[in-house]
Scaffold this active site. Structure first.
Site, short mmCIF file in Angstrom:
data_model
loop_
_atom_site.label_atom_id
_atom_site.label_comp_id
_atom_site.label_asym_id
_atom_site.label_seq_id
_atom_site.Cartn_x
_atom_site.Cartn_y
_atom_site.Cartn_z
N SER B 11 -11.74 -1.91 4.00
CA SER B 11 -12.67 -3.02 3.78
C SER B 11 -12.47 -3.53 2.36
O SER B 11 -11.34 -3.92 2.02
CB SER B 11 -14.09 -2.51 4.05
OG SER B 11 -15.03 -3.50 3.85
N HIS B 38 -11.72 -5.39 7.36
CA HIS B 38 -12.83 -6.35 7.33
C HIS B 38 -12.48 -7.46 6.36
O HIS B 38 -12.18 -7.18 5.20
CB HIS B 38 -14.11 -5.69 6.79
CG HIS B 38 -14.55 -4.49 7.56
ND1 HIS B 38 -15.29 -3.50 6.99
CD2 HIS B 38 -14.36 -4.11 8.84
CE1 HIS B 38 -15.57 -2.56 7.89
NE2 HIS B 38 -14.99 -2.91 9.03
N ASP B 131 -18.26 2.25 7.78
CA ASP B 131 -17.47 2.07 9.00
C ASP B 131 -16.25 2.99 8.93
O ASP B 131 -15.66 3.19 7.88
CB ASP B 131 -17.04 0.61 9.11
CG ASP B 131 -16.47 0.29 10.48
OD1 ASP B 131 -16.65 1.10 11.42
OD2 ASP B 131 -15.84 -0.78 10.62
#
Ligand SMILES: C[S@@+](CC[C@H](N)C(=O)[O-])C[C@H]1O[C@@H](n2cnc3c(N)ncnc32)[C@H](O)[C@@H]1O
Lengths: 284, 188
Positions: B11, B38, B131
């Site tokens: 991310s 992401h 995540d």
């Protein structure tokens, strides 16, 4: 092999066996057929239903479901994925406006079938598009879904106000001619779409996996529904769309859908490949 | 060969980290590399181009219904969860976000763990949320191998920290050491 096969594909996981038993039970007992669905996302969603309904595992849920009809709507609602946005992927709506509506304008009466309408985000977007193109009066939009819970919500046309800004941006990016706020009333934490947008929309329950031709359509919109289907059901539903379209009718799918494994797709030619807009070749 | 696929999640700081990782992978690597990064943007074409300049392997966007290709980096499309189906092919979903993200690392890792079992390597890189932690746990439960970027080496340490806390790891390593480690693990 000395390894008991755990996780090497030699011995199926308990969850996978439970999932197949559940799918069979739901079909035989309640008539809902999920056997053609892609398993990885189906499994993920079912395990969420197990959790949210407070069951120990999928087998206990299946056992209860066999005897308790009241559980079925919750299961169907949990398996349906009514996640959408107004004017999702604005470039697609711009393409519909520029490349499809001008052709539809040549018909005295326009039938549109939107399959998998979720909470109605897309069908109201479509109504606005037609309104601004001056075509809405002669259009009928059939918005279908297999989830009654989703259809009830779609009919209400009420959305959280926190989403209004993103929807407005999408609307403008799609080439909207006014401002989205012209089409809704904001109240408390929600927006309610103008009742008048509903005047030519017909909501109905239709299961793509089980039901037949729905209407004779000039345009079918079915975005991000076939992604949940394994290849053979995807192919079957594309055949259904082919049989439901008039000659030269249009089909619009989700932005990342692939037709490469569906023989039924040969009936269609791409009009705008990146927007996933296709046209049914005129039959000889 | 023991391992047949590598899944990667990142991310915040992920674009840079992926660049370093992909530049270090051996051009003859025989496993598919499947990545969730992401970005929040509308499509991954820009990311693909940036990474393709650095990567020693071809970088493509993953296509639904197609199988992952050995020696190719597949990026999850923007706005969709990417899953590995029972038949080993890619599948997409627009289910609700997981950890505020779609695509979510957990969704990819979970489905890949179910398909590849002990033949999967999961890698969690820099990121500012949690995540990937549950997904990495699923990989380890099916005896796959877990690698986590050392938190002190990451631009955003939260994601590696969460992965170590919730899943643990077989290897914790600095970014520059990860590609050589993978090349070694995957050499025939
Ligand atoms: C992810 S939504 C798609 C919403 C919208 N078309 C979009 O792309 O934003 C998928 C919808 O398909 C519906 N659906 C799933 N399986 C179906 C089936 N067999 N028949 C009819 N609708 C189905 C679900 O209930 C859900 O509302």
């Amino acid at each position: 092999m000395s390894d008991n096969g755990q996780g090497t594909g030699l011995r199926p996981e308990a969850e996978d066996i439970e999932l197949e038993a559940f799918v069979r039970a739901l079909k035989q007992r309640h008539g809902y057929d999920f056997s053609g669905y892609a398993r990885a996302s189906l499994k993920r969603r079912m395990l969420q239903v197990v959790q949210s309904c407070g069951f120990e595992n999928l087998s206990t849920l299946t056992g209860r479901m066999l005897r308790d009809d009241a559980l079925v709507p919750d299961i169907v609602a949990g398996l349906s994925v009514p996640v959408s946005e107004m004017f999702r992927n604005p470039t697609v709506f711009a393409a519909l406006r520029e490349e499809v509506l001008p052709v539809l304008a040549s018909y005295p009466r326009i039938n549109i079938w939107q399959a998998g309408c979720a909470h109605g985000e897309e069908v109201y977007s479509l109504a606005i598009l037609l309104e601004e193109a001056g075509l809405y009066e002669r259009s009928q939009i059939y918005a279908t879904d297999f989830s009654d819970a989703a259809l009830v919500r779609a009919q209400e046309g009420i959305f959280p106000i926190k989403d209004a800004r993103a929807y407005s941006e999408n609307y403008l990016a799609a080439g909207g001619q006014r401002t989205l706020a012209d089409y809704y009333h904001a109240r408390y934490e929600r927006i309610k779409l103008d009742e008048r947008l509903k005047r030519n929309i017909h909501f109905a329950n239709h299961n793509l996996a089980a039901d037949g031709v729905f209407c004779e359509a000039h345009l079918i919109l079915c975005r991000n529904v076939l992604i949940y289907f394994a290849n053979s059901l995807q192919n079957q539903v594309l055949g259904l769309f082919r049989d439901s379209l008039v000659r030269g009718g249009f089909l619009c799918l989700g932005n990342r859908e692939s037709l490469d494994f569906a023989p039924a797709a040969r009936a269609f030619t791409a009009v705008n490949a990146s927007a996933r807009i296709y046209r049914l070749a005129a039959r000889a | 060969m023991k391992y047949t696929a590598l899944v990667v999640g990142c991310s915040t700081g992920g674009v840079h980290a992926l660049g370093t990782l992909l530049a270090g992978l051996a051009p003859e690597l025989q496993v598919p590399v499947i990545v969730v990064c992401h970005t929040g943007s509308e499509d991954v074409e820009m990311l693909r181009e940036v990474l393709a300049l650095k990567s020693s392997l071809p970088v493509v966007e993953a296509s639904e219904r197609y199988p992952p290709q050995p020696g190719t980096v597949h990026l999850a499309p923007a706005g969709y969860h990417l899953l590995i189906e029972a038949d080993g092919c890619f599948a997409l979903s627009v289910d609700a976000r997981v950890c505020f993200s779609r695509p979510a690392i957990d969704v990819l890792f979970d489905s890949a763990a179910a398909h590849y079992g002990a033949q999967l390597i999961g890698l969690v890189l820099t990121g500012a949320n949690e995540d990937g932690a549950l997904g990495l746990k699923a990989i380890r439960e099916r005896r796959g191998l877990a690698i986590v970027q050392a938190p002190e080496d990451a631009v955003a340490p939260e994601m590696p920290q969460a992965a170590l806390r919730i899943a643990g790891a077989d290897h914790t390593a600095a970014l520059t050491d990860i590609a050589p480690l993978i090349n070694r693990l995957c050499s025939p």
